[in-house]
Write a protein that holds these residues in place. Structure first.
Motif, short mmCIF file in Angstrom:
data_model
loop_
_atom_site.label_atom_id
_atom_site.label_comp_id
_atom_site.label_asym_id
_atom_site.label_seq_id
_atom_site.Cartn_x
_atom_site.Cartn_y
_atom_site.Cartn_z
N LEU A 52 -8.46 8.25 1.89
CA LEU A 52 -8.73 8.01 0.47
C LEU A 52 -9.90 7.06 0.32
CD1 LEU A 52 -5.21 7.66 -1.16
CD2 LEU A 52 -6.95 9.36 -1.67
N ALA A 53 -9.93 6.01 1.14
CA ALA A 53 -11.05 5.07 1.07
C ALA A 53 -12.35 5.80 1.37
CB ALA A 53 -10.84 3.93 2.06
N VAL B 38 -4.24 1.71 -2.85
CA VAL B 38 -5.29 1.99 -1.87
C VAL B 38 -6.64 2.09 -2.55
CG1 VAL B 38 -6.09 3.63 -0.15
CG2 VAL B 38 -3.67 3.19 -0.40
N PHE B 39 -6.65 2.79 -3.67
CA PHE B 39 -7.90 2.95 -4.41
C PHE B 39 -8.44 1.59 -4.82
CE2 PHE B 39 -10.16 3.36 -8.42
CZ PHE B 39 -11.13 4.27 -8.07
N MET C 165 0.85 -1.20 0.00
CA MET C 165 0.00 0.00 0.00
C MET C 165 0.88 1.24 0.00
SD MET C 165 -3.39 -1.03 1.25
CE MET C 165 -3.72 -0.41 2.88
N LYS C 166 1.72 1.32 -1.02
CA LYS C 166 2.67 2.42 -1.03
C LYS C 166 2.27 3.51 -2.01
CE LYS C 166 6.62 0.39 1.05
NZ LYS C 166 8.00 0.03 1.03
N ASN C 167 1.32 3.24 -2.88
CA ASN C 167 0.88 4.34 -3.73
C ASN C 167 -0.63 4.41 -3.78
OD1 ASN C 167 -0.07 2.62 -5.87
ND2 ASN C 167 2.09 2.22 -6.32
N GLY C 168 -1.10 5.53 -4.31
CA GLY C 168 -2.53 5.82 -4.29
C GLY C 168 -3.36 4.77 -5.00
N PHE D 96 -6.92 -1.52 8.71
CA PHE D 96 -7.62 -0.94 7.57
C PHE D 96 -8.34 -2.01 6.76
CE2 PHE D 96 -7.39 0.13 2.99
CZ PHE D 96 -8.23 1.21 2.98
N TRP E 249 -4.59 6.03 3.66
CA TRP E 249 -5.44 4.90 3.25
C TRP E 249 -6.86 5.14 3.68
CZ3 TRP E 249 -2.00 1.26 6.58
CH2 TRP E 249 -0.67 1.30 6.11
N ALA F 196 -9.80 -0.41 -1.72
CA ALA F 196 -11.12 0.06 -1.30
C ALA F 196 -12.16 -0.31 -2.36
CB ALA F 196 -11.09 1.56 -1.07
N LEU G 157 2.94 6.65 1.05
CA LEU G 157 1.71 7.00 1.76
C LEU G 157 1.84 6.77 3.26
CD1 LEU G 157 -1.10 5.60 -0.54
CD2 LEU G 157 0.12 7.75 -0.63
#
Lengths: 272, 478
Positions: free
Chosen positions: B178-179, A7-8, A1-4, B252, B175, A11, B170
């Protein structure tokens, strides 16, 4: 989970899975539901509401009735009674001796099946009656639990979350008297002395009695009646709301919530 | 320390000032909206609570039925207060973590005003009897569209700021936040699109979608934002790094996977697989709750900061304890045996109130007190109010929790008889009163601050207008 993006995507995948399970699947499964048949009958369930009751659902919504009332009856389980209908070809004493040795009341489905088999084995004939137990059934709020089919024609479906007042899922069968319901809406204490429900007076008009009294005027006990020469007449909204309440019934035996309807053997009026 | 590093530090301090200043306008607008609706929402909740003292109080008035007032109070607290306040704090955290000035600061400012209009319209519609009839989705279509558009506008600014970040790696808060930015538009759009058209989905599917939405908004969304904000502030206040990146990553994942499926109550008149799935998910929720507890405990333990009722105390005591009550309450109410006692009782309200006003409001107000002076460049006008508000909220929330849980058990054990719960519900009124007092103090701080700032602006303008045109004369002379 090191870049956007990670994470996107994380989720997105989780939410998409939950969306498919709790939005898409029910919309496909429940959203395509059709009328079903009442068990042992040629009737369809549920019946479409009358016009007034459909409008009444909107009165129920507009006044936020669902803040205090639920429309979902719950049951603990089911129980069965086995009833001997005839001794068949065997000697009546043999069958009745057997029956006397058996417990016929309040059985589980399996037990009831075993008892029925024993009666059949000696040539007798029996019926198994099934009924719901526990929860709201004990409270007298219904005869079976509410099932998804009951809400087929509701928009919005207002199941409610809080029971500040009683459940209304079967009110139409439980209290099938429009006058009592109207009185309850106008002055709750006139029907239930310790009621804590606020009055919904604004659904009624106080009118001067004209040449002839209105046929719709409420027949209230003395301490709630208006001044002499006046009458309380329900507005259309009150009539519609009551029509809706009367349409709330969960009293058909269905595949997913079966029960044996009580047989009406006399012509005496039902208990009130 | 090398020369380069000291250089970096001084430029960093200057940058931080600029970054804070860039958030001023949108944050003031968003916090202003939040403060207004917090006061209104709590006042409405207090009015709704008065019904249990005197049922006939508003009997003659169609607008003030209990159904209207309680729905309006809930919506004012969630849509009016919680979401705008969350968005304000989020914008600031994104700008700070990215180490760049807020991108497009005017966009969230406009969005805050749209949001206010949307909430105003929605609450007005509830009182006019035009609510949609779905819990937490009472706002009619027009208001919902405004809210959705406003949220997207804020999200645009937040994501653009995030995209320009200097440190590409990040931080855990990223996290969660953004979520949350993805979560709300998705659940809000799909719930509204499925439920609010003139032909909504059929039958009980409406209720299922409604429950799913409520769970994802009240439990997941508020938890995502609350934890994201807490994970940013806790290490700062504690003066040591967050414990630990791995734990928070696990929390998370576990939180979103379990939390998002908890909505369908036990015994609901729906296909049995739905409540079963929800019960299992709720039981598994114990895992992230425990991990979050460990993160809080390990980060706070051995903190260097002294506790004198400032915002640190606020968050230190608040978040950990508060979240860890609301979560297990939710887990418990998904257990079949417990549910038969608490279902359809005030217990559910107690849990929701705790989630919004106990857990979420504590973190967000604590963060707001910390952010506001930095962003505005002036101190809080009433620093003592922070402490009063903090205690008012703790006392109010505790009264509310104890009385509503008590009412819930009593009601569940007595066939839902409202009469036996009346003493509890009347005690709850006191809780609402404390919360209202606290919210007034928060609002006072925000509004006096914004008035001071506006006066300063006017003064600057007047000085600028009166001042001789220095540059021009200089040019002429030369």
């Amino acid at each position: 989970m090191k870049n956007g993006l990670t994470v996107f995507l994380a989720a997105f995948v989780v939410l998409a899975a939950s969306w498919m399970a709790f939005v898409l699947a029910p919309a496909l499964q429940q959203g395509r539901e059709q009328q079903t048949m009442v068990l042992n009958s040629s009737d369809f369930w549920p019946q479409q509401r009358t016009g007034a009751a459909t409008l009444g659902l909107q009165v129920y919504r507009a006044n936020g009735c669902a803040a205090c009332h639920t429309e979902q009856i719950q049951q603990g389980g089911v129980a069965c009674d086995v009833v001997l209908t005839s001794a068949g070809k065997n000697h009546p004493e043999v069958v009745s001796n057997l029956v006397a040795s058996l417990n016929l009341k309040n059985l589980t489905e399996l037990e009831a099946g075993a008892v029925a088999d024993k009666i059949t084995a000696v040539g007798g004939k029996s019926e198994t009656h099934i009924y719901a137990t526990g929860g709201d059934i004990t409270r007298g709020w219904g005869i079976r639990r509410s099932v998804a089919a009951d809400y087929l024609y509701d928009a919005p479906v207002q199941l409610g979350t809080l029971r500040a007042g009683p459940d209304l899922g079967n009110i139409g069968a439980r209290l099938p008297d429009a006058n009592i319901l109207l009185n309850h809406l106008y002055a709750p204490k006139s029907v239930t002395t310790d009621s804590l429900m606020p009055s919904f007076k604004f659904l009624f008009e106080v009118k001067k009695i004209g040449a002839t009294p209105s046929p719709d005027a409420l027949n209230l006990p003395k301490e709630f009646a208006p001044a002499a020469g006046y009458e309380i007449v329900p507005k259309p909204e009150a009539q519609q709301l009551v029509a809706y309440l009367l349409s709330l019934r969960a009293n058909a035996s269905l595949y997913e919530a079966p029960f044996t309807p009580p047989t009406v053997s006399t012509n005496a009026p039902a208990n009130k | 320390m090398s020369v380069k590093e000291t250089d970096n530090l001084s430029t960093k301090a200057a940058c931080t000032g600029l970054i804070d200043a860039s958030c001023r306008l949108p944050l003031l607008a968003l916090f202003g909206v939040a403060a207004v609706w917090l006061v209104i929402g709590l006042a409405l909740a207090l009015i709704a609570s008065l019904t249990f003292h005197q049922p006939e109080m508003f009997a003659g008035c169609a607008a003030f039925t209990y159904g209207h007032v309680s729905a309006a109070a809930n919506d004012a607290l969630v849509y009016g207060f919680a979401i705008p306040a969350a968005l304000g704090v989020m914008l600031w955290i994104f700008a700070r973590l990215s180490e760049v000035e807020l991108v497009l600061p005017l966009v969230p400012f406009v969005a805050a005003n749209l949001w206010f209009l949307g909430v105003l319209g929605g609450i007005g519609a509830i009182f006019a009897g035009e609510s949609s009839g779905y819990t937490w989705l009472e706002f009619p279509r027009a208001a919902a569209v405004l809210l959705f558009a406003a949220f997207l506008l804020v999200a645009v600014s937040a994501v653009a700021t995030f995209g320009q970040r200097k440190n590409r790696e990040l931080y855990p808060s990223h996290w969660f936040l953004l979520a949350a930015l993805l979560w709300f538009p998705w659940i809000y759009a799909s719930a509204n699109v499925m439920l609010l058209p003139s032909q909504p989905v059929r039958g009980v599917a409406q209720a299922i979608i409604n429950w799913w939405y409520a769970d994802n908004l009240i439990f997941v969304w508020l938890a995502l934002v609350g934890l994201g904000v807490a994970f940013y502030f806790l290490p700062k206040f504690a003066g040591k790094p967050l414990f630990s990146r791995f734990y928070s990553q696990f929390a998370f994942w576990a939180l979103i996977i379990c939390g998002t499926s908890c909505g369908i109550p036990y015994g609901a008149p729906v296909p049995a697989w739905l409540p079963t799935l929800s019960s299992v998910a709720a039981a598994l929720l114990i895992v992230p709750l425990f991990v979050i507890f460990v993160i809080f405990a390990k980060t706070i333990c051995g903190a260097q900061t002294e506790c004198r009722g400032g915002s640190f105390c606020y968050i230190k005591f608040g978040t950990a304890a508060f979240f860890l009550i609301s979560g297990p309450m939710m887990v418990a109410s998904a257990c079949p045996h417990f549910a038969t006692l608490t279902q359809f009782t005030w217990f559910q309200n107690a849990q929701t109130n705790w989630q919004i006003l106990g857990f979420f409001a504590t973190i967000i107000l604590g963060a707001a007190y910390d952010i506001l002076p930095r962003v505005m460049g002036i101190a809080l006008p009433f620093p003592k109010f922070v402490r009063f508000q903090h205690w008012a909220f703790i006392i109010g929330n505790l009264i509310l929790l104890v009385s509503l849980v008590g009412a819930g058990f009593k009601q569940g054990a007595n066939n839902y008889d409202l009469a036996v719960t009346l003493p509890f519900l009347r005690a709850a009124t006191l809780g609402w009163l404390f919360l209202l007092l606290g919210s007034l103090m928060f609002a006072a701080n925000i509004f006096v601050m914004s008035i001071k700032w506006k006066l300063a602006l006017v003064k600057t303008v007047i000085i600028a207008v009166k001042a001789p045109l220095v540059t021009k004369t200089a040019e002429v002379k030369s």
